[in-house]
Structure formats: structure tokens, C-alpha cells
Design an enzyme around this catalytic site. Structure first.
Site: not given
Lengths: 191, 435, 318
Positions: B59, B61, B306, B310
Site C-alpha cells: 500500500h 502512494h 499507506d 503531500h
């Protein structure tokens, strides 16, 4: 009074304070040519009980009630930003106001004169007295402004290293004026 | 960077056990034991270090394509390597969404070009993650990327019929649906775990039941149609109990927990510092204890990061406006050591199972030429990570391979650290620095 | 005294009483005198930073600051909504560059005032004028001030707060402040409008308004937005006002001395009927004037004194 005042010496006793106030009461009446239109305003904290005593004495001499109140000058001080914000003291203007009257400001010790200047400014915002006079229990000198007292209980020559401490029955449980060394206590009543 | 570098790792504790030497030659493990042939080998003294199979993240990003200001495949896989990972599963919520063979192949190729970790793209379950109709799951499975994990992560496949069809459809190519369990109506505008604290802070609450209800429903659906189900970032005590019950009944469900849900609690939200804003939200200390216990007893199969980069402006603002998500790749093994190993809940073999073999099995990348999550045995691919369990560091978010700085552990002291990572025998990290 | 006024939960009993006592003096000083202005904050700049419309709160702060002779700058940042989140930081940096001494901030996001005060973007004192569904400390202070003027010290007084507690920053600030001041707070609402975990707040909770009126000293009615019924918080406006509205019948159950408060703006006919709102025991209009005194007190205590540097220098010398 948690502070140790043992190093201080008495410059005015209870009796002497009482006599000084009686004399000042007579002076106020004499200067005012009677008690008409008088308003006595004490500057907190110890100016307030002194103002009440003065008013009582004048009332007993003249046989008329004398309006008496309190004028807190905290928000008018020029040294606000030198210390953390202080709690306000009670301001209490007698019902008749001050317009056209003779206001007698009362404080315990006259020193730099800055408190009195703040009081004059504060008074400005409340109304327009006919005249303003100043009564203090002790004038210790060292003025920083062109201000003088009209009625003085005792002129007390001091050094700036010294500290004048006024104790009053209503606040401190006894009447006394003490003089001591600044280093013996925390600076209070400094200019 | 030669693919055929030879390295002799000496004195490392294999899976935290007895010290032994490990010879990496021609991209495979050529020997395990003592007195190995060190001809032409670089010697790496690993006394005191623990050696584990390369970690596999189910998982991650990577943000590319679309948000290259937050992370790229290159920087994300560099962060992965720094964290001891040799494979990452790249989530589908990119711009454009990874819902076609074209996008997943692009991401997969970018991974190969970068060369820091195998990138296994995750395909979207529904077109545009919109939850309306199925994406071309078969085309993604058949593409060069060979997608086996499908997820709308970031969004829940909340439509029960759509979820049922997805579970059924991916059976054709041994795929798995990884569900982001979040009942949308119960979490509209939700900002943090619903609790006494959310009531005091005036932040819209995110009830545990919004996660648990979907998990329960999907386990029943998966059992009904006979499909595998994987649950993303499980975060509550109730979720652990539901999965435990399902496993007792022999149902084909697997589950993951993130490092941050193993360590951090909702109390951090009281600072209104959006670094702690994450989906699912940080929960209570009881929930943290429950997910640790679940990971220890095997109810929860794996740790998945995860990792959600950002840019600064999406976090340096008022809480409501901030983005959900936190970094995780570079700190994962340290957090797991701190919360599971140093607490005695898990040994290093257990860590290897939950951070390497099991995620590779679930993602179906444990076979073939580029197999991941294999045992540390002769003939297996030389995907290896060396961890120093005695090390300790204060997390500095500016010292990161990631492009982003939304690190929730900033300033915290964490144990352990990755000393070296090998991808098929080639070092990607050496002496704690990228190669 | 606290550096910023962000939450009533940060106020000690002594701090809270100091603010109320100071407000009392502000009221005495400015009521019925020729010059209402005090020179205290001359040269200080107070910025009203409103990301959300609130004419009454902004005006109240503006009047308070001006009565203390502060320079007041109204910085309406509406439109810089949460969707453009970074504007909070940019605005803070702008205000810092302009030399703001105090920032009064109203924002739709809970915690916005806290972020402004703690992020290091700006050095000014921050006064929270309402942040999302978190707190509205000066509203609670003016409520406590109003109650104290009518009922005396709050110790042991029973204050009933009725309505949309879950969405109410006024309720949160009041619960913390009134309990700090020793009052017994009772929250009354349909269970849907109470936050999870309310049983751990320092309050009593009741679902039945009629049952708590007989021994109430003050009743505070919270604004309830009709739109809430669309999210199923209650079935209809009519059912809400029937069960939780303060009408003449319920008003009659209150003790003779009890007063009625409302933070405004009121939904007449919803949470309160017009005849109750306009009754002599309703202090709603008084709350507005008291708001100015309380805000003067807060501004005075936070901005009139020394900056930190001077304070620490003095402490060093003492």
C-alpha cells in the site's frame, strides 16, 4: 502584609497621621471657602480610605455630607507596557458627577507625579471640574513632572534608594508611615 | 550499477537468529552459512545486524502521474529502498487514475527505469474511482504490469452490488480486491476519530462503525461468492475482532495495519496540526493495543505503510482544509521494531512474514523471475535488507528521500534503521545511504 | 494571564474571574460618562480577521477595541474559504508584516485560531471569535458575566443549555467556563444533537426539557438551524420546537428569578417564542451590550501590558 518591614523606621505614627488629616481637612475647607461643591476622589488603593477619612473630617467640621469616591488611573498610566496587564481597581464617581465642582484628588504618596498626571487625564474623560486640587499624605520629592500638591500631610525628604510605605487600618490593619531601603524590599512606588 | 555484483554479508543474524554469512551472487542467494567462497566478493561486515528478506509494501502512494510535486516513482521508490523495501504496490488514485492498462503499464515501466524497487501497480476497481462501473480489470491483469491487486483506495467501494461483482470478476486471474473500508454516509465531512476528544475539539467525528460495518459486509460477501478479500489499513478494535472471527471460520480474508496505527493515537490531533490528519483517522490507545495484538496473533496478516506524500501547502493550513495522509516508507521498520519487536509481541521472523512474505503472497508477486518475499535460502532472489536493531535516531523530516515532508514522527526518537538494501543482489542502499 | 484567548478550557478560575471583574469595571467606566473612550490601547493595532460573516461579533469587538483607543483594521477574508486553505497562513504573514498586536479571528474551521496562535506565523496575541464547531470564548464570558450580574456568583447555580450542542461552539465554551466557575451545567437536547462522549463532560444530560426547568437558575437557548432536519438530526422544525422550544407554557415552569439567554441570532418560533424572547426576564439584549465590556476586558488584559521581552527582562532583574 507578608513583607518584612523590620528594617523600616516609622516616620509618621498613628496619631501623627490623624493630626495631619485633620489639618488637611481644615486646609481644604479654608481654601474652598466652605464645603460647597466639593468632591473628594481617592486614587486606589490607599488613596481611597484616605479620601474617605478626609471627607468624614470635612463633613464633621462643616456639618454637610461630602461626596466621596474613587478614581482608578490604571488604564491612563504611561507605564502600562512596562509590566504585565494589571487588574483594574474600582472607579466610583459620586452621583452628582464632577462637572463644575471642585475635585480634591487624594493619594498616599506623591513621588514622580506620573500617577497624578494619569488621574488628571482620567478626570478629563469624566467631566469638567471647576478646579482640581491635590491632597497627599506624604510628599517625598523627586518630581518628574510639573505637578505639586495643594495639601500635604508631611514633606519627607528621601533618597531614591529609599522606599516609603503607607500602612492604613482599612487595608493593612494599622496606621503608620514607614521609610526603608529599597534593597530591603521589592521596588514599589518607584517612579 | 552492475546486476552481477557479488557481496558476502558476514555475521548477520538471519531473521534475528544465529549469526551466519550470506553470499549474494548473480542476483540470487548463492550461499548461507560459514566458510562461503568469497572470490570477487565485496565483504560486508554485518555483525550485530539483522538480515530480513526485502520488504514488500502492499500500500504505497507514489503520486505519479499527476502529482509529481508530492512524489514521483523515482523518489517514492528511493524512499522505499531507504526503508528496506524491494517492492511496492502503487495505489491507483493518481491523475489520471490507474484504471486502464495504459496507466498501470506507465507506472510499472517508470519503476523499472528507476531501479530502486519493483513497482507493482494496483488497478482501480471502478472507472475514475467513482464507484459507478467496473474498470477494465482484466486488461490491467493481462498488461505488462500484471496487476493482481485492485483497489479504489481513498474511496470505499460502497455499493454492495459493485463490490460483489468485483470480488467475483477478479477470480478469473487470481486477483484480490483491497477494500478501503469507509461507509461514506457515516463519514461525510469527518475529520478525526469520533470520541470524547472529537466532541471537545469540535471536529466532525469518524465513527469506528463506519469501518467495521463495511469490513463485516465485505467478509460476508467474499464468503458468499468464494473470493479473496483484502482489507486496507484496518484501524479499530472492532475491525480486529470481526477479522479474527472470520479467520476462525476459515474465510479467505487478509488484512493490513499501517505503522502509524500501531503507534500514534488521536490525542495528537489536539494540536490541530494537520500532519496527524490521516484516513482512516488515528484512533484510541485501546485500538492501538488491539491492532498490535491482532498483528501479533496473525489476525492482521501484514504491515502496509499507506505512504501518502503531500506538499507542504496541503498540510500547513487549518485542519479541515488539509489533505489526509502521512509518509511511512522510511520509518516503517523502525515503528514496527518499536511497537512489536521491542515490546516482545513479535520476533524478527514474524516481522519478515508480515512485511515481506505475506504481502508478496497477497499481491501474487511471490513467484516468477521477479519474485519477492521469498525465504533467505540458496537459489532465491537476492532481495535482502540489513537492519541495525541497536541503532536509534531522531526523525528529521528534512532528511528524506521523499519529495514530501508530512512525516508524523518528526522529532520522535525511534529505534533501528536500515543499513543496506539489496534488490536482486544489487545494493540500492549502502551504509544507510542511497546508492 | 494567558497569552492567547483560544478556549475557555484554558482559563483558570482566577483568570476567568479576572476577566469578569475587569469587564465589570469597563461597564462602570463607560456607562453614562461624557467620554466613553479610554486611552489604554493607543498605538496598538487590533485586526478583526473574519473568514466568516458575523456582523454582530465583529462589531462588538470593533467597538470594544475602539473604546480602548486601539487602531482597528477589519480584514474580511470571506471567500478565502477552507477550500483555499493556505490563505490562513498567507493572511497571518500579511498581518504580521503590517504589525498587528492583536488578531481577533473568526473561522469556519475548528482549530483555526489555535493554528494561528501556535504555528509561529505571527507574533500577535490571538483572540478566538469563533472557530468552526469548537469554541467561542468571549461569548461564554459575556454569558457568564450576564448571569453573574443577575444572580451573583455562579457557584452552585444551575444553568440549563438547550439545543444543538453538537454543532455549537457557544455550548462548548460555556460548558468549560461555567463549570470552572462552579456552576452546575445541564445540557438538554435530542440525543442526535449531543456529541459522542458527552457523558464525560462536566455536565448533567437530559432529554426532557420540562423535567429540568423547575430548579433552573438560567436557561440558555441555542440557535438551531432548520437545515439540520435534512441530515436527520430531528424530524421537523415543528417537532423540535414542541419538544425543545422555550414557549410561554415552559417559561411559566421556571422559578420567578430565573433568566433566559440566547447567543443570537434567534430563530423566533423555533427554539424560542417571541413572547419569551421579549419578556422582562429575557436578558438577550443585555447580552449584546455586555459583550462589549467583556471584549474590552479581554483586549485590555491581553494587549495593554508588557510584551514578553520586557516582562522577562523585569523578572530577570527582580
Amino acid at each position: 502584609m507578608s513583607r518584612d518591614l523590620s528594617d523600616f523606621r516609622t516616620v509618621l505614627s498613628e496619631d501623627e497621621i490623624s493630626r495631619a488629616l485633620s489639618r488637611m481637612a481644615h486646609e481644604v475647607v479654608e481654601r474652598n471657602k466652605g464645603a460647597a461643591d466639593l468632591v473628594i476622589l481617592g486614587i486606589p488603593s490607599r488613596g481611597v480610605p484616605l479620601a474617605q477619612r478626609l471627607a468624614t473630617r470635612i463633613a464633621s467640621v462643616e456639618n454637610v455630607p461630602i461626596p466621596v469616591g474613587a478614581l482608578d488611573v490604571t488604564m491612563y498610566r504611561d507605564d502600562l507596557r512596562l509590566r504585565p496587564a494589571r487588574a483594574l481597581e474600582r472607579t466610583d464617581i459620586p452621583a452628582g458627577g464632577v462637572d463644575g465642582r471642585t475635585v480634591v484628588l487624594v493619594d498616599d504618596v506623591l513621588y514622580s507625579g506620573r500617577t497624578i498626571r494619569a488621574a488628571l487625564t482620567a478626570l478629563d474623560d469624566i467631566g469638567r471640574p471647576h478646579a482640581v486640587r491635590l491632597a497627599v499624605l506624604v510628599d517625598r520629592g523627586h518630581r518628574e513632572l510639573p505637578i505639586r500638591a495643594d495639601h500635604v500631610g508631611k514633606n519627607l525628604p528621601t533618597s531614591m534608594r529609599e522606599n516609603v510605605k503607607v500602612l492604613l487600618e482599612e487595608v493593612d490593619g494599622r496606621d503608620s508611615v514607614l521609610l526603608g531601603d529599597v534593597s530591603a524590599t521589592r521596588a514599589e512606588g518607584t517612579p | 550499477m552492475s546486476e552481477h555484483q557479488t557481496t558476502l554479508i558476514t555475521g548477520a543474524r538471519i531473521l534475528g537468529g544465529e549469526p551466519a554469512d550470506l553470499l549474494l551472487r548473480d542476483g540470487v542467494i548463492a550461499g548461507v552459512g560459514q566458510g562461503l567462497d568469497d572470490t570477487g566478493a565485496t565483504i560486508l561486515d554485518a555483525a550485530g545486524l539483522v538480515v530480513l528478506p526485502g520488504l514488500v509494501d502492499l500500500h504505497t502512494h507514489l503520486r505519479e502521474p499527476g502529482r509529481e510535486d508530492a512524489e514521483t516513482v523515482l523518489t517514492g521508490t528511493q524512499a522505499a529502498a531507504m526503508g528496506g523495501f524491494t517492492a511496492v504496490h502503487a495505489m491507483a488514485n493518481t491523475e489520471p487514475v490507474a484504471d486502464t492498462a495504459g496507466v498501470v503499464e506507465q507506472v510499472w515501466r517508470l519503476g523499472r527505469e528507476a531501479g530502486y524497487a519493483d513497482v507493482r501497480p494496483v488497478g482501480a476497481v471502478t472507472v475514475g474511482l467513482a464507484g459507478q462501473r467496473l474498470a477494465e480489470l482484466g486488461a490491467m491483469a493481462d498488461s505488462a504490469a500484471g496487476v493482481r491487486v485492485f483497489s479504489d483506495d481513498g474511496h470505499c467501494v460502497s455499493d454492495a452490488v459493485l463490490m460483489r461483482r468485483a470480488l467475483e470478476y477478479v477470480k478469473a486471474f487470481d486477483g484480490v480486491v483491497a477494500q478501503h473500508a469507509q461507509e461514506p454516509r457515516l463519514t461525510e465531512g469527518a475529520q478525526m476519530n469520533e470520541s470524547v476528544l472529537s466532541g471537545q475539539l469540535g471536529l466532525r467525528g469518524w465513527p469506528c462503525v463506519a469501518e467495521e460495518a463495511i469490513i463485516a459486509r465485505d467478509i460476508l460477501l467474499a464468503a458468499h461468492v468464494g473470493s479473496r478479500l483484502h482489507i486496507c489499513h484496518l484501524s479499530t478494535q472492532g475491525s480486529v475482532e470481526i477479522v479474527r472471527l472470520a479467520k476462525q471460520r476459515g474465510l479467505p480474508v487478509t488484512a493490513e495495519v499501517t505503522p502509524h496505527h500501531l503507534l500514534l493515537t488521536e490525542d495528537l490531533v489536539a494540536s490541530y496540526d494537520a500532519r496527524y490528519k490521516v484516513n482512516p483517522p488515528l484512533r484510541s490507545a485501546d485500538d492501538v493495543a488491539a491492532v498490535r495484538a491482532g498483528l501479533a496473533d496473525g489476525t492482521i496478516d501484514i504491515v502496509a505503510t499507506d505512504h501518502a506524500p503531500h506538499p507542504v501547502e496541503d498540510k500547513e493550513c487549518e485542519w479541515d482544509a488539509a489533505a489526509f495522509g502521512m509518509l511511512g516508507l522510511e520509518t516503517a521498520i523502525s515503528v514496527v521494531q518499536h511497537t512489536m519487536v521491542d515490546t516482545g509481541l513479535l520476533n524478527w521472523a514474524g516481522v519478515a512474514e508480515r512485511m515481506s512474505s505475506a504481502p508478496a503472497r497477497i499481491g501474487r508477486c511471490d513467484t516468477g523471475d521477479d519474485a519477492q518475499g521469498r525465504p533467505l535460502a540458496v537459489g532465491e532472489p537476492a532481495n535482502v535488507v540489513l537492519v541495525d536493531p541497536s541503532a536509534s535516531r531522531t526523525v528529521d523530516s528534512t532528511a528524506s528521500a521523499s519529495l514530501s515532508r508530512n512525516n508524523p514522527y518528526e522529532g520522535m526518537k525511534l529505534p533501528g534503521g536500515v543499513v543496506a538494501t539489496f534488490l536482486r543482489g544489487r545494493p540500492t542502499v549502502s551504509d544507510g545511504a542511497l546508492v | 494571564m494567558i497569552r492567547h484567548l483560544l478556549s475557555t478550557a484554558d482559563l483558570s478560575r482566577a483568570d476567568a474571574l479576572l476577566i469578569l471583574d475587569t469587564a465589570e469595571e469597563m461597564a462602570r467606566l463607560t456607562a453614562g460618562r461624557s467620554v466613553k473612550k479610554l486611552p489604554t490601547l493607543r498605538g496598538r493595532t487590533v485586526v478583526n480577521l473574519f473568514f466568516e460573516d458575523s456582523t454582530r461579533t465583529r462589531t462588538s469587538f470593533e467597538v470594544a477595541a475602539k473604546r480602548l483607543s486601539a487602531d482597528v483594521v477589519n480584514f474580511s477574508a470571506k471567500g478565502s474559504s477552507v477550500s483555499k486553505g493556505e490563505s490562513l497562513k498567507d493572511t497571518a504573514l500579511t498581518l504580521a508584516a503590517m504589525g498587528a498586536d492583536g488578531v481577533v479571528v473568526r473561522h469556519a474551521a475548528s482549530g483555526a485560531a489555535y493554528r494561528l496562535a501556535t504555528s509561529g506565523w505571527i507574533d500577535a496575541r490571538v483572540l478566538n471569535a469563533g472557530d468552526g464547531t469548537h469554541e467561542h470564548p468571549t461569548q461564554a464570558l459575556l454569558d457568564a458575566f450576564t448571569i453573574r450580574r443577575h444572580l451573583g456568583p455562579l457557584d452552585g447555580r444551575r444553568i440549563v443549555i438547550v439545543g444543538d450542542v453538537i454543532h455549537s461552539r457557544v455550548a462548548r465554551s460555556n460548558v468549560a467556563l461555567l463549570s470552572t466557575l462552579g456552576a452546575d451545567v445541564v445540557l438538554v437536547a435530542p440525543p442526535t444533537l449531543l456529541p459522542l462522549g458527552v457523558e464525560q463532560w462536566p455536565v448533567e444530560v437530559a432529554y426532557d426539557l420540562d423535567g429540568v426547568l423547575a430548579d433552573a437558575d438560567a436557561v440558555m437557548m441555542l440557535r438551531v438551524q432548520r437545515e439540520r432536519m435534512n441530515a436527520a438530526f430531528f424530524p421537523s422544525a415543528r417537532e423540535y420546537s414542541r419538544r425543545y422550544g422555550l414557549d410561554v407554557r415552559r417559561f411559566a415552569r421556571l422559578p420567578e428569578s430565573a433568566i433566559v439567554l440566547h447567543p443570537g441570532p434567534m430563530n423566533r418560533g423555533m427554539e424560542i417564542t417571541a413572547d419569551v424572547a421579549d419578556s422582562p426576564r429575557s436578558v438577550i439584549v443585555e447580552q449584546v451590550s455586555n459583550g462589549v465590556y467583556v471584549r474590552m476586558a479581554a483586549l485590555y488584559l491581553m494587549l495593554a501590558g508588557a510584551d514578553d521581552d520586557v516582562m522577562s527582562a523585569q523578572e530577570g532583574a527582580a
